[in-house]
Scaffold this motif. Structure first.
Motif, PDB file in Angstrom:
ATOM      1  N   LYS A 124      -6.255  -4.846  -3.956  1.00 27.44           N
ATOM      2  CA  LYS A 124      -5.168  -4.361  -5.033  1.00 27.44           C
ATOM      3  C   LYS A 124      -5.083  -5.606  -5.820  1.00 27.44           C
ATOM      4  O   LYS A 124      -4.791  -5.321  -7.007  1.00 27.44           O
ATOM      5  CB  LYS A 124      -3.819  -4.477  -3.924  1.00 27.44           C
ATOM      6  CG  LYS A 124      -2.600  -4.230  -4.861  1.00 27.44           C
ATOM      7  CD  LYS A 124      -2.444  -2.895  -5.054  1.00 27.44           C
ATOM      8  CE  LYS A 124      -1.107  -2.442  -6.012  1.00 27.44           C
ATOM      9  NZ  LYS A 124      -0.202  -2.907  -5.298  1.00 27.44           N
ATOM     10  N   THR A 125      -5.299  -6.922  -5.497  1.00 22.40           N
ATOM     11  CA  THR A 125      -5.127  -7.947  -6.451  1.00 22.40           C
ATOM     12  C   THR A 125      -6.231  -8.081  -7.562  1.00 22.40           C
ATOM     13  O   THR A 125      -5.994  -8.290  -8.714  1.00 22.40           O
ATOM     14  CB  THR A 125      -5.289  -9.561  -5.790  1.00 22.40           C
ATOM     15  OG1 THR A 125      -3.929  -9.457  -4.761  1.00 22.40           O
ATOM     16  CG2 THR A 125      -4.986 -10.602  -6.690  1.00 22.40           C
ATOM     17  N   LEU A 126      -7.400  -7.723  -6.848  1.00 23.33           N
ATOM     18  CA  LEU A 126      -8.576  -7.379  -7.839  1.00 23.33           C
ATOM     19  C   LEU A 126      -8.357  -6.376  -8.994  1.00 23.33           C
ATOM     20  O   LEU A 126      -8.635  -6.692 -10.197  1.00 23.33           O
ATOM     21  CB  LEU A 126      -9.979  -7.274  -6.856  1.00 23.33           C
ATOM     22  CG  LEU A 126     -10.426  -8.244  -6.001  1.00 23.33           C
ATOM     23  CD1 LEU A 126     -11.907  -7.909  -5.594  1.00 23.33           C
ATOM     24  CD2 LEU A 126     -10.320  -9.782  -6.845  1.00 23.33           C
TER      25      LEU A 126
ATOM     26  N   GLY B  47       0.832  -1.015   0.021  1.00 22.13           N
ATOM     27  CA  GLY B  47      -0.039   0.000  -0.012  1.00 22.13           C
ATOM     28  C   GLY B  47       0.952   1.217   0.015  1.00 22.13           C
ATOM     29  O   GLY B  47       0.559   2.232  -0.732  1.00 22.13           O
ATOM     30  N   THR B  48       1.909   1.228   0.585  1.00 21.16           N
ATOM     31  CA  THR B  48       2.795   2.511   0.959  1.00 21.16           C
ATOM     32  C   THR B  48       3.438   2.557  -0.183  1.00 21.16           C
ATOM     33  O   THR B  48       3.823   3.829  -0.760  1.00 21.16           O
ATOM     34  CB  THR B  48       3.640   2.397   2.109  1.00 21.16           C
ATOM     35  OG1 THR B  48       4.547   1.275   2.099  1.00 21.16           O
ATOM     36  CG2 THR B  48       3.013   2.179   3.363  1.00 21.16           C
TER      37      THR B  48
ATOM     38  N   GLY C 294      -6.593  -0.699  -5.317  1.00 19.39           N
ATOM     39  CA  GLY C 294      -7.735  -1.057  -5.387  1.00 19.39           C
ATOM     40  C   GLY C 294      -8.615  -0.387  -6.461  1.00 19.39           C
ATOM     41  O   GLY C 294      -7.782  -0.063  -7.471  1.00 19.39           O
ATOM     42  N   ARG C 295      -9.943  -0.267  -6.398  1.00 22.45           N
ATOM     43  CA  ARG C 295     -10.734   0.354  -7.345  1.00 22.45           C
ATOM     44  C   ARG C 295     -10.314   1.585  -7.674  1.00 22.45           C
ATOM     45  O   ARG C 295     -10.174   2.227  -8.865  1.00 22.45           O
ATOM     46  CB  ARG C 295     -12.162   0.434  -6.889  1.00 22.45           C
ATOM     47  CG  ARG C 295     -13.142   0.819  -7.848  1.00 22.45           C
ATOM     48  CD  ARG C 295     -14.588   0.928  -7.217  1.00 22.45           C
ATOM     49  NE  ARG C 295     -15.662   1.233  -8.115  1.00 22.45           N
ATOM     50  CZ  ARG C 295     -15.882   2.228  -8.847  1.00 22.45           C
ATOM     51  NH1 ARG C 295     -15.150   3.394  -8.457  1.00 22.45           N
ATOM     52  NH2 ARG C 295     -16.876   2.381  -9.793  1.00 22.45           N
ATOM     53  N   ASP C 296      -9.696   2.342  -6.618  1.00 25.24           N
ATOM     54  CA  ASP C 296      -9.305   4.001  -6.746  1.00 25.24           C
ATOM     55  C   ASP C 296      -8.066   3.972  -7.807  1.00 25.24           C
ATOM     56  O   ASP C 296      -7.741   4.813  -8.556  1.00 25.24           O
ATOM     57  CB  ASP C 296      -8.603   4.640  -5.728  1.00 25.24           C
ATOM     58  CG  ASP C 296      -9.869   4.786  -4.563  1.00 25.24           C
ATOM     59  OD1 ASP C 296     -11.029   4.782  -5.268  1.00 25.24           O
ATOM     60  OD2 ASP C 296      -9.903   4.912  -3.417  1.00 25.24           O
TER      61      ASP C 296
ATOM     62  N   PRO D 279       0.320  -9.839  -9.132  1.00 20.82           N
ATOM     63  CA  PRO D 279       0.922  -9.803  -7.515  1.00 20.82           C
ATOM     64  C   PRO D 279      -0.125 -10.022  -6.738  1.00 20.82           C
ATOM     65  O   PRO D 279      -1.539  -9.898  -6.966  1.00 20.82           O
ATOM     66  CB  PRO D 279       1.061  -8.310  -7.632  1.00 20.82           C
ATOM     67  CG  PRO D 279       1.312  -7.729  -9.160  1.00 20.82           C
ATOM     68  CD  PRO D 279       0.744  -8.366  -9.969  1.00 20.82           C
ATOM     69  N   GLY D 280       0.116 -11.151  -5.768  1.00 24.07           N
ATOM     70  CA  GLY D 280      -0.831 -11.323  -4.795  1.00 24.07           C
ATOM     71  C   GLY D 280      -1.260 -12.891  -5.120  1.00 24.07           C
ATOM     72  O   GLY D 280      -2.282 -13.408  -4.509  1.00 24.07           O
TER      73      GLY D 280
END
Length: 686
Positions: free
Chosen positions: A643-645, A598-599, A605-607, A663-664
């Protein structure tokens, strides 16, 4: 050498192991920690300080090669006096010959092969459907465990053995074999240890002479000692405590053959009053490889040394999945080519596999792209008894080659149709012994090779098949010299190392092997993979195939459950966590990985998606994920995080290998959810 010079270049733990006055002493030497260096320096140091007389030293090993290396290293350290360094069998046989000479007895003939005597012993028996070589394996296991014919049935059942006949029938053959040997005045290699032990225990003068001769005992690879060898060692030692053993319980991979790693694992109980010195500083592998190896042990609850690195960082170990075993072999061959640069030897790389049968396909793929290979540590495939017998049977049989192959297939798989697929669980094969399953796989590989030959030849014949096999499989097996990639089984790889290691077939049914059902057997399979992993110095590549051919049958495969253990660590390393931190913080590592991603990645994600089409895929996947999570009663992120989606929605993978690059997604999740995810993505187009 002077005593002080022998300590130069040793780390603190190694120095303690060399100089300790403890007796008995156990040195737990993890992979790559300088085991042989420490053992030879301890022998030389004790001789240099007067604590041991080299004329009364005995250094015991398990192979002639290891014994020769010990003797060479000791001479290099200045030990010119004669000392005994050899295998248990070699030392014991020399003593027995002297014993027989002193008694004026004619020595019995030493059998090079058990098979002829056993064949004579079973004449007239009505037992059917078994191979003599499998009975030999059971007899060797029993004798290594001090199990007599009268006790075989009980002990084999207790140990969870799968003999080729009913245990009582094996016991009967075992008894007849022993009687036939006595009648012919012959002994086998196991009898050498039995008879030497008995002579020392029963003949007071002979026992005293051996104990006078041998006063300082050093035993290498102590995790591989079996009860018979331990009893002989005890007979040699008497009541003396001057014993030093070196070994690693995490590299105990021969319990199927009678070895008992419990003698090393519970050293204090078997040898009270001693000291144990662990060696954990590894000089071979990168931190990433060692973190992977340690994680494998931790997840299995296995005790023993955890390794600490001294080398610099290397690449994160990878896990790749392929559509089938042929694709996997071809990909490995390409990877071997990619990593072979100017000035780099082919021998810097190795391909490790669980079974002998797998080496054939890998070697074949390498030869196709001109990668030189050397199959090490095994009988050449075309010289295996079962393969030779099958080829001879094809030569004797009249009629087309296809009919002969169909007959062989029917013998191997009497309850199924040729070409019939299975679900990858190999149902029923868990009842086969290790030897029986190995032979089955080798013959299935012969069927696969024959099918490959037949597909390329317009008029396939037996003679044509033999010539084709000699030109393909036989060619790389005959070339055991020069610079080449090593193709090696896990067992044969022990004691070796390479900068780059490719581990193939890391899938259920191979790793762990099908017939490993008990907790003890599964622990050994985990240790086998540990041995394979710790052969890598810098780069480690693991792979598995979704389908594998066994003869003419296609089996659907599943990833090894051990990959499920390793994936969180590999995710953490891929996300940039230091190997030491990742290993120490598991099982919190999943949360740390998500935070690290995330950092580093900004919007997640969707954003992170901008195209309407990608957002539509994301929402479709999110609805699917909700249903999956509800059915399993777990939080949604356990299936896949946002994030994976998002990565799936933006990359739109169209195949299993492409899915693994997202990734993931590791091999376990790919196997569990891959088909459903690919179906959803396909609905939205590329």
């Amino acid at each position: 050498m002077e005593a002080g010079a022998l300590l130069e270049g040793l780390n603190d733990a190694q120095r303690r192991a060399v100089t300790s006055d403890a007796a008995p002493l156990c040195i737990l030497a993890g992979a790559g920690t300088g085991k042989t260096r420490v053992l030879t320096r301890r022998i030389a140091y004790r001789c240099a300080t007067g604590a041991a007389d080299p004329r009364h030293v005995i250094a015991l090993t398990f192979t002639r090669k290891a014994a020769g290396e010990l003797a060479t290293r000791l001479r290099g350290l200045g030990l010119r006096d004669r000392l005994a360094a050899g295998t248990f069998h070699a030392i014991a046989y020399a003593q027995l010959r002297n014993h027989w000479a002193d008694k004026g007895q004619t020595p019995p003939e030493l059998l090079e092969r058990k098979l002829p005597v056993l064949a004579r012993a079973v004449r007239g028996l009505s037992f059917k459907g078994f191979q003599l070589v499998d009975v030999i394996g059971e007899i060797e296991w029993a004798k290594a465990r001090l199990v007599s014919p009268a006790r075989y049935a009980e002990e084999a059942t207790k140990a969870g053995r799968h003999p080729p006949l009913a245990p009582q029938q094996v016991a009967s053959i075992y008894e007849r074999y022993e009687l036939e040997k006595r009648n012919q005045r012959k002994i086998d290699f196991d009898d050498i240890l039995w008879q030497c032990t008995a002579a020392i225990e029963r003949d007071a003068d002979f026992g005293a002479a051996q104990r006078w001769q041998f006063r300082h005992f050093f035993v290498d690879e102590f995790q591989d000692v079996n009860p018979l060898q331990l009893r002989l060692l005890s007979a040699w030692r008497g009541d003396r405590a001057d014993l030093c053993v070196v070994g690693d319980p995490n590299q105990a991979i021969y319990t199927w053959n009678g070895a008992d790693p419990g003698f090393l694992g519970a050293f204090d109980r078997h040898f009270p009053g001693g000291e144990t010195v662990p060696l954990s500083t590894n000089y071979r592998s990168s931190p990433q490889v060692l973190a992977t190896a340690n994680r494998l042990l931790d997840c299995g609850g296995l005790k023993g040394v955890r390794l600490h690195p001294t080398r610099g960082d290397g690449p994160v170990p990878s896990v790749d999945v392929y559509a089938d075993a042929q694709s996997e072999a071809r990909a490995i061959a390409r990877a071997l080519l990619d990593r072979h640069g100017p000035g780099t030897a082919w021998s810097h790389q190795a391909v490790l596999v669980r079974t002998n049968a797998q080496t054939v396909l890998v070697a074949e793929a390498c030869k196709a792209v001109n990668v030189p290979v050397r199959v090490r540590g095994q009988t050449p495939y075309l010289e295996l008894p079962e393969v030779r017998d099958a080829l001879h049977a094809l030569q004797r049989r009249r009629g087309p080659l296809a009919e002969g192959l169909a007959a062989l297939d029917a013998v191997l798989h009497p309850e199924s149709e040729p070409g019939q697929p299975n679900d990858g669980d190999d149902d029923g094969e868990g009842e086969l012994s290790d030897a029986e399953l190995t032979r089955l796989r080798n013959l299935e590989e012969l069927l696969r090779l024959a099918a490959e030959y037949s597909a390329d030849d317009r008029a396939p014949t037996v003679a044509g098949l033999l010539a084709w096999l000699a030109a393909t499989v036989g060619a790389e097996e005959r070339d055991d010299r020069g610079d080449a990639v090593d193709v090696v089984t896990f067992h044969a790889a022990k004691g070796l190392e390479w900068p780059i290691v490719h581990v193939a077939g890391v899938e259920k049914g191979l790793v762990p092997i099908t017939h490993a059902k008990t907790g003890e057997a599964l622990d050994e399979e985990r240790r086998l993979l540990y041995v394979a992993i710790t052969r890598a110095e810098r780069e480690l590549r693991l792979s598995w195939a979704q389908e594998r051919m066994f003869g003419t049958r296609t089996a659907t495969r599943r990833p090894s459950p051990y990959l499920d253990d390793l994936q969180p660590l590999l995710d953490a390393l891929e996300a940039g966590m230091a190997p030491a931190d990742a290993g120490a913080r598991l099982p919190e590592v999943r949360q740390a990985v998500r935070a690290a991603r995330g950092t580093r990645a900004g919007p997640t994600g969707r954003d992170s998606l901008t195209a309407e089409a990608d957002i539509a895929v994301f929402e479709d996947l999110k609805r699917w994920r909700a249903g999956r999570a509800k059915a399993a009663n777990v939080p949604a992120y356990v299936v896949f995080d946002d994030k994976t989606l998002a990565a799936l929605a933006s990359s739109r993978p169209a195949s299993a290998p492409a899915l693994l690059r997202v990734p993931g997604i590791g091999p376990v999740k790919a196997e569990r959810f891959g088909a459903e995810v690919l179906e959803i993505v396909e609905r939205h187009g590329s």
